[in-house]
Design a protein around this motif. Structure first.
Motif, PDB file in Angstrom:
ATOM      1  N   PRO A 152      44.098  30.929 -26.798  1.00  0.00           N
ATOM      2  CA  PRO A 152      44.302  29.725 -27.612  1.00  0.00           C
ATOM      3  C   PRO A 152      45.254  28.716 -26.978  1.00  0.00           C
ATOM      4  CG  PRO A 152      44.353  31.679 -28.987  1.00  0.00           C
ATOM      5  CD  PRO A 152      44.360  32.156 -27.565  1.00  0.00           C
ATOM      6  N   GLU A 153      46.216  29.214 -26.187  1.00  0.00           N
ATOM      7  CA  GLU A 153      47.182  28.318 -25.553  1.00  0.00           C
ATOM      8  C   GLU A 153      46.521  27.389 -24.534  1.00  0.00           C
ATOM      9  OE1 GLU A 153      50.486  28.097 -26.284  1.00  0.00           O
ATOM     10  OE2 GLU A 153      50.134  29.521 -27.904  1.00  0.00           O
ATOM     11  N   ASP A 154      45.304  27.726 -24.111  1.00  0.00           N
ATOM     12  CA  ASP A 154      44.597  26.881 -23.149  1.00  0.00           C
ATOM     13  C   ASP A 154      44.233  25.521 -23.730  1.00  0.00           C
ATOM     14  OD1 ASP A 154      44.744  28.660 -21.089  1.00  0.00           O
ATOM     15  OD2 ASP A 154      42.699  29.428 -21.292  1.00  0.00           O
ATOM     16  N   ILE A 155      44.377  25.378 -25.040  1.00  0.00           N
ATOM     17  CA  ILE A 155      44.082  24.093 -25.672  1.00  0.00           C
ATOM     18  C   ILE A 155      44.906  22.975 -25.038  1.00  0.00           C
ATOM     19  CG2 ILE A 155      45.799  24.385 -27.519  1.00  0.00           C
ATOM     20  CD1 ILE A 155      43.894  22.954 -29.401  1.00  0.00           C
ATOM     21  N   SER A 156      46.145  23.300 -24.641  1.00  0.00           N
ATOM     22  CA  SER A 156      47.025  22.288 -24.047  1.00  0.00           C
ATOM     23  C   SER A 156      46.714  22.044 -22.574  1.00  0.00           C
ATOM     24  CB  SER A 156      48.493  22.707 -24.197  1.00  0.00           C
ATOM     25  OG  SER A 156      48.738  23.929 -23.533  1.00  0.00           O
ATOM     26  N   LYS A 157      45.810  22.848 -22.007  1.00  0.00           N
ATOM     27  CA  LYS A 157      45.390  22.652 -20.620  1.00  0.00           C
ATOM     28  C   LYS A 157      44.017  21.980 -20.541  1.00  0.00           C
ATOM     29  CE  LYS A 157      47.807  26.860 -19.124  1.00  0.00           C
ATOM     30  NZ  LYS A 157      47.640  28.223 -18.543  1.00  0.00           N
ATOM     31  N   ILE A 158      43.193  22.230 -21.550  1.00  0.00           N
ATOM     32  CA  ILE A 158      41.820  21.719 -21.541  1.00  0.00           C
ATOM     33  C   ILE A 158      41.722  20.305 -22.106  1.00  0.00           C
ATOM     34  CG2 ILE A 158      39.490  22.077 -22.453  1.00  0.00           C
ATOM     35  CD1 ILE A 158      40.172  25.096 -22.542  1.00  0.00           C
ATOM     36  N   LEU A 159      42.372  20.065 -23.240  1.00  0.00           N
ATOM     37  CA  LEU A 159      42.189  18.788 -23.924  1.00  0.00           C
ATOM     38  C   LEU A 159      42.804  17.574 -23.219  1.00  0.00           C
ATOM     39  CD1 LEU A 159      42.387  19.652 -27.726  1.00  0.00           C
ATOM     40  CD2 LEU A 159      40.400  19.356 -26.263  1.00  0.00           C
ATOM     41  N   PRO A 160      43.974  17.680 -22.571  1.00  0.00           N
ATOM     42  CA  PRO A 160      44.506  16.487 -21.893  1.00  0.00           C
ATOM     43  C   PRO A 160      43.571  15.899 -20.831  1.00  0.00           C
ATOM     44  CG  PRO A 160      46.267  18.044 -22.260  1.00  0.00           C
ATOM     45  CD  PRO A 160      44.993  18.758 -22.623  1.00  0.00           C
ATOM     46  N   PRO A 161      43.050  16.702 -19.884  1.00  0.00           N
ATOM     47  CA  PRO A 161      42.123  16.100 -18.916  1.00  0.00           C
ATOM     48  C   PRO A 161      40.824  15.635 -19.557  1.00  0.00           C
ATOM     49  CG  PRO A 161      42.237  18.483 -18.596  1.00  0.00           C
ATOM     50  CD  PRO A 161      43.337  18.114 -19.536  1.00  0.00           C
ATOM     51  N   LEU A 162      40.347  16.366 -20.570  1.00  0.00           N
ATOM     52  CA  LEU A 162      39.126  15.941 -21.244  1.00  0.00           C
ATOM     53  C   LEU A 162      39.363  14.634 -21.990  1.00  0.00           C
ATOM     54  CD1 LEU A 162      36.208  16.402 -21.997  1.00  0.00           C
ATOM     55  CD2 LEU A 162      36.964  17.879 -23.871  1.00  0.00           C
ATOM     56  N   GLY A 163      40.534  14.508 -22.609  1.00  0.00           N
ATOM     57  CA  GLY A 163      40.867  13.277 -23.314  1.00  0.00           C
ATOM     58  C   GLY A 163      40.897  12.077 -22.379  1.00  0.00           C
ATOM     59  N   VAL A 164      41.423  12.286 -21.170  1.00  0.00           N
ATOM     60  CA  VAL A 164      41.465  11.209 -20.171  1.00  0.00           C
ATOM     61  C   VAL A 164      40.053  10.799 -19.775  1.00  0.00           C
ATOM     62  CG1 VAL A 164      42.097  10.648 -17.793  1.00  0.00           C
ATOM     63  CG2 VAL A 164      43.744  11.804 -19.276  1.00  0.00           C
ATOM     64  N   LEU A 165      39.185  11.781 -19.546  1.00  0.00           N
ATOM     65  CA  LEU A 165      37.805  11.488 -19.153  1.00  0.00           C
ATOM     66  C   LEU A 165      37.041  10.795 -20.280  1.00  0.00           C
ATOM     67  CD1 LEU A 165      36.915  14.792 -17.256  1.00  0.00           C
ATOM     68  CD2 LEU A 165      37.223  12.524 -16.249  1.00  0.00           C
ATOM     69  N   GLN A 166      37.247  11.258 -21.507  1.00  0.00           N
ATOM     70  CA  GLN A 166      36.579  10.636 -22.651  1.00  0.00           C
ATOM     71  C   GLN A 166      37.070   9.200 -22.840  1.00  0.00           C
ATOM     72  OE1 GLN A 166      34.170  11.768 -24.618  1.00  0.00           O
ATOM     73  NE2 GLN A 166      34.064  13.950 -24.142  1.00  0.00           N
ATOM     74  N   HIS A 211      29.983  12.207 -28.659  1.00  0.00           N
ATOM     75  CA  HIS A 211      30.780  12.009 -27.448  1.00  0.00           C
ATOM     76  C   HIS A 211      29.932  12.045 -26.176  1.00  0.00           C
ATOM     77  CE1 HIS A 211      34.670  11.862 -29.420  1.00  0.00           C
ATOM     78  NE2 HIS A 211      34.303  12.887 -30.159  1.00  0.00           N
ATOM     79  N   ASN A 212      28.865  12.833 -26.177  1.00  0.00           N
ATOM     80  CA  ASN A 212      28.012  12.909 -24.989  1.00  0.00           C
ATOM     81  C   ASN A 212      27.296  11.592 -24.716  1.00  0.00           C
ATOM     82  OD1 ASN A 212      28.700  15.511 -24.330  1.00  0.00           O
ATOM     83  ND2 ASN A 212      26.900  16.458 -25.243  1.00  0.00           N
ATOM     84  N   ILE A 213      26.924  10.882 -25.767  1.00  0.00           N
ATOM     85  CA  ILE A 213      26.274   9.580 -25.581  1.00  0.00           C
ATOM     86  C   ILE A 213      27.236   8.612 -24.901  1.00  0.00           C
ATOM     87  CG2 ILE A 213      25.419   7.532 -26.801  1.00  0.00           C
ATOM     88  CD1 ILE A 213      24.088   9.401 -28.807  1.00  0.00           C
ATOM     89  N   ILE A 214      28.489   8.643 -25.311  1.00  0.00           N
ATOM     90  CA  ILE A 214      29.493   7.763 -24.697  1.00  0.00           C
ATOM     91  C   ILE A 214      29.714   8.154 -23.239  1.00  0.00           C
ATOM     92  CG2 ILE A 214      31.913   7.024 -24.779  1.00  0.00           C
ATOM     93  CD1 ILE A 214      31.797   7.449 -27.828  1.00  0.00           C
ATOM     94  N   ILE A 215      29.770   9.455 -22.980  1.00  0.00           N
ATOM     95  CA  ILE A 215      29.919   9.928 -21.599  1.00  0.00           C
ATOM     96  C   ILE A 215      28.752   9.438 -20.741  1.00  0.00           C
ATOM     97  CG2 ILE A 215      29.749  11.984 -20.140  1.00  0.00           C
ATOM     98  CD1 ILE A 215      32.503  11.749 -21.141  1.00  0.00           C
ATOM     99  N   ASP A 216      27.537   9.531 -21.269  1.00  0.00           N
ATOM    100  CA  ASP A 216      26.350   9.109 -20.515  1.00  0.00           C
ATOM    101  C   ASP A 216      26.382   7.615 -20.209  1.00  0.00           C
ATOM    102  OD1 ASP A 216      25.380  11.679 -20.499  1.00  0.00           O
ATOM    103  OD2 ASP A 216      24.019  11.389 -22.197  1.00  0.00           O
ATOM    104  N   LEU A 217      26.940   6.827 -21.133  1.00  0.00           N
ATOM    105  CA  LEU A 217      27.001   5.381 -20.937  1.00  0.00           C
ATOM    106  C   LEU A 217      27.903   4.991 -19.767  1.00  0.00           C
ATOM    107  CD1 LEU A 217      27.190   4.165 -24.642  1.00  0.00           C
ATOM    108  CD2 LEU A 217      25.384   3.608 -23.009  1.00  0.00           C
TER     109      LEU A 217
END
Length: 219
Positions: free
Chosen positions: A82-96, A142-148
């Protein structure tokens, strides 16, 4: 008979890609449990393919952190931390956020309307307690936005991180909240205003909020 010039053959999925997608899905939804040992012969039989694409798929899943491979010993599903949430979401948030910024100048009103309809379905499912449907609608939004963004480096990396996020959802580390409904609508309003900075900011907040919620509930 000559093949029509406008004919488009159906996209074929390789045995490796099919094996990868299915095994990853089983890991994400818990069909294959953490620490469970994987037998390539059993997986090959279940998926109706040879052992070679299974091994190739497992190697890719190993690179992406879904399985662990121990030479001479075997392969097993990784644990969910569960602690990986702080490792996964920051880079994903930047990409999104970057994807939203790139999408803002080019998105059409028709696509905005499609996204708004998806958000309505997301809201309906979330309020009704249908978490699975809400999760799928959120992913579609979110995937539609990523594709755009039309950037394969963004989409490929985001796809891998999103798969880990889905696993955290199934593990109940991340809980969808109704606040996301409003944030989605705010992103759409920013798109309508062609406001790149605002769209990116809200998209990033939408993803990072889950970190604060997780740690506040842990206290």
């Amino acid at each position: 008979m000559p093949i029509p010039s406008n004919y488009s053959s159906p996209t074929r999925v390789s045995a490796k890609d099919r094996a990868f997608s299915q095994i990853q899905e089983w890991i994400i939804d818990g069909t294959l449990q953490p620490k469970e040992k994987l037998n390539d012969a059993d997986l090959a039989k279940a998926l109706g393919v040879s052992r070679t694409p299974i091994r190739e798929a497992l190697q890719l899943l190993n690179v992406q952190g879904f399985v662990e491979m121990f030479p001479g010993v075997g392969t097993q599903v990784t644990s969910v931390n569960p602690e990986d949430i702080s490792k996964i979401l920051p880079p994903l948030g930047v990409l999104q956020a970057l994807a939203a910024e790139l999408a803002a100048p080019v998105i059409s009103q028709e696509t905005i309307n499609i996204l708004r309809d998806i958000n309505h379905k997301f809201a309906k499912a979330l309020i009704a307690g249908d978490t699975f449907t809400a999760l799928k609608q959120d992913e579609k939004f979110h995937n539609i936005i990523i594709d755009l963004a039309q950037n394969p480096y963004i989409s490929n990396t985001a796809s891998m991180l999103q798969a880990h996020v889905m696993r955290l959802y199934y593990n109940k580390t991340i809980i969808l909240k109704e606040r996301s409904i409003e944030e989605h609508e705010d992103i759409l309003k920013a798109f309508e205003q062609k406001d790149r900075e605002k769209a990116g900011h809200i998209a990033r907040v939408n993803w990072l909020r889950a970190i604060d919620e997780y740690y506040s509930e842990e206290k």
